[in-house]
Design a protein around this motif. Structure first.
Motif, mmCIF file in Angstrom:
data_model
loop_
_atom_site.group_PDB
_atom_site.id
_atom_site.type_symbol
_atom_site.label_atom_id
_atom_site.label_comp_id
_atom_site.label_asym_id
_atom_site.label_seq_id
_atom_site.Cartn_x
_atom_site.Cartn_y
_atom_site.Cartn_z
ATOM 1 N N GLU A 100 -68.533 -33.615 -29.667
ATOM 2 C CA GLU A 100 -67.712 -32.529 -30.184
ATOM 3 C C GLU A 100 -67.635 -32.632 -31.704
ATOM 4 O OE1 GLU A 100 -66.304 -30.003 -28.661
ATOM 5 O OE2 GLU A 100 -67.103 -30.621 -26.727
ATOM 6 N N ASP A 126 -56.066 -25.745 -34.232
ATOM 7 C CA ASP A 126 -57.051 -26.783 -34.507
ATOM 8 C C ASP A 126 -57.425 -27.468 -33.195
ATOM 9 O OD1 ASP A 126 -55.098 -28.638 -33.834
ATOM 10 O OD2 ASP A 126 -54.855 -29.438 -35.863
ATOM 11 N N GLY A 127 -58.194 -28.545 -33.259
ATOM 12 C CA GLY A 127 -58.687 -29.181 -32.039
ATOM 13 C C GLY A 127 -57.613 -29.796 -31.173
ATOM 14 N N HIS A 182 -58.442 -28.052 -21.704
ATOM 15 C CA HIS A 182 -59.281 -27.833 -22.881
ATOM 16 C C HIS A 182 -59.114 -28.977 -23.884
ATOM 17 C CE1 HIS A 182 -61.160 -25.616 -26.230
ATOM 18 N NE2 HIS A 182 -60.136 -26.019 -26.959
ATOM 19 N N VAL A 221 -63.485 -26.004 -20.202
ATOM 20 C CA VAL A 221 -63.473 -25.067 -21.316
ATOM 21 C C VAL A 221 -62.497 -23.945 -20.988
ATOM 22 C CG1 VAL A 221 -64.866 -23.441 -22.662
ATOM 23 C CG2 VAL A 221 -65.841 -25.631 -21.944
ATOM 24 N N MET A 243 -59.983 -17.161 -25.868
ATOM 25 C CA MET A 243 -60.190 -18.125 -26.937
ATOM 26 C C MET A 243 -61.524 -17.839 -27.615
ATOM 27 S SD MET A 243 -60.056 -22.321 -26.875
ATOM 28 C CE MET A 243 -58.273 -22.364 -26.699
ATOM 29 N N HIS A 245 -64.117 -19.187 -30.340
ATOM 30 C CA HIS A 245 -64.483 -20.388 -31.091
ATOM 31 C C HIS A 245 -65.076 -20.001 -32.444
ATOM 32 C CE1 HIS A 245 -63.594 -23.086 -27.775
ATOM 33 N NE2 HIS A 245 -64.090 -22.146 -26.995
ATOM 34 N N THR A 246 -64.906 -20.877 -33.409
ATOM 35 C CA THR A 246 -65.286 -20.584 -34.788
ATOM 36 C C THR A 246 -66.263 -21.645 -35.284
ATOM 37 O OG1 THR A 246 -63.366 -21.818 -35.577
ATOM 38 C CG2 THR A 246 -63.084 -19.466 -35.258
ATOM 39 N N PRO A 247 -67.557 -21.433 -35.109
ATOM 40 C CA PRO A 247 -68.543 -22.443 -35.507
ATOM 41 C C PRO A 247 -68.481 -22.809 -36.985
ATOM 42 C CG PRO A 247 -69.557 -20.736 -34.152
ATOM 43 C CD PRO A 247 -68.184 -20.254 -34.501
ATOM 44 N N ALA A 253 -60.147 -22.779 -33.232
ATOM 45 C CA ALA A 253 -60.356 -21.671 -32.305
ATOM 46 C C ALA A 253 -59.224 -20.672 -32.485
ATOM 47 C CB ALA A 253 -60.404 -22.155 -30.865
#
Length: 258
Positions: A100, A126-127, A182, A221, A243, A245-247, A253
């Motif tokens: 991750e 955040d994560g 998640h 997920v 949700m 996700h923001t690469p 996210a």
């Protein structure tokens, strides 16, 4: 990866496999149920035999004492009836999949994106599910995160421990469980992350009655789900929570309510 980090991941992998072994009954695999069992779920020797590995080796695997091949892990995963998310998690812990990404800073472009949805509540996480940004629609639906002290500005913590959130979202439990699964996916992959350790400590301290949640090793997920929210005027609205996700910002996210 340092030896300490590798050992921590092996221990997480062993704990994850053990938890799933204890959740699976012999009858689910077509094994005879005879006599009284001292431990819940399958025995180690049953998993080892069905997976085609030696008992000693499987025992060491659960204890975090050995590295093993991808083929062995896939065989054990099939025996334990792991779903796709859990199988991917096992491979990631064993080093056979990309780890991750580490969390990154939140940029102004993402906060501007939230503001572009004036009618759809949106929050940037955040994560560890800490709330780092939100739009006006979000603070109109749910208690304003800006009024919370920074250590408590966490979506999962608020869902399980704050009565105001639970009044607005009476069916908060399925959403919270999905979010916890998640975050567990990230926590096992980053056992040394201080933010995730802080979150798990807070959850256990504030809701000890949910110990079965915090002890569960289920991962997954987050997928879109429908929730009902009670507005300040007494009406009920139905939202689809997704949700995104923001690469460009690893670990972050957006949770969007439409």
């Amino acid at each position: 990866m340092t030896d300490t980090h590798r050992l921590a991941r092996r221990r997480e992998l062993g704990g994850f496999l053990r938890a799933h072994r204890e959740r699976l009954g012999p009858g689910e695999l077509g094994l005879p149920v005879t006599g009284r069992r001292r431990t819940p779920g399958l025995r180690r020797e049953e998993v080892a035999a069905l997976s085609g590995v030696g008992l000693a080796w499987y025992t060491w695997l659960e204890q975090g004492r050995v590295e093993t091949s991808r083929e062995v892990l896939e065989a054990v995963g099939r025996t334990l009836r792991l779903d796709a998310d859990a199988r991917a998690h096992v491979l990631r812990l064993a080093g056979y999949a990309a780890p991750e990404p580490e969390p990154g800073p939140v940029g102004a472009d993402l906060t501007g994106l939230l503001a572009s949805w004036p009618d759809s509540p949106a929050v940037l996480l955040d994560g560890a599910l800490a709330i780092t940004a939100w739009n006006d629609a979000y603070s109109s639906l749910l208690p304003d995160p800006g009024r919370l002290p920074a250590p408590r500005r966490n979506l999962l913590l608020q869902l399980v421990a704050d009565p105001a959130h639970q009044r607005i979202l009476p069916a908060w439990r399925p959403l919270a469980i999905d979010l916890y699964r998640h975050v567990r996916t990230l926590a096992d992959a980053r056992p040394d992350d201080p933010h995730l350790r802080t979150l798990t400590t807070l959850l256990a301290a504030e809701r000890p009655d949910l110990e079965d949640w915090w002890a569960c090793r289920s991962v997954g997920v987050f997928t879109s789900r429908t929730v009902e929210a009670h507005g300040p005027g007494g009406g009920v609205r139905t939202y689809r929570v997704t949700m995104l996700h923001t690469p460009d910002v690893p670990g972050a996210a957006i949770l969007l309510w439409v």
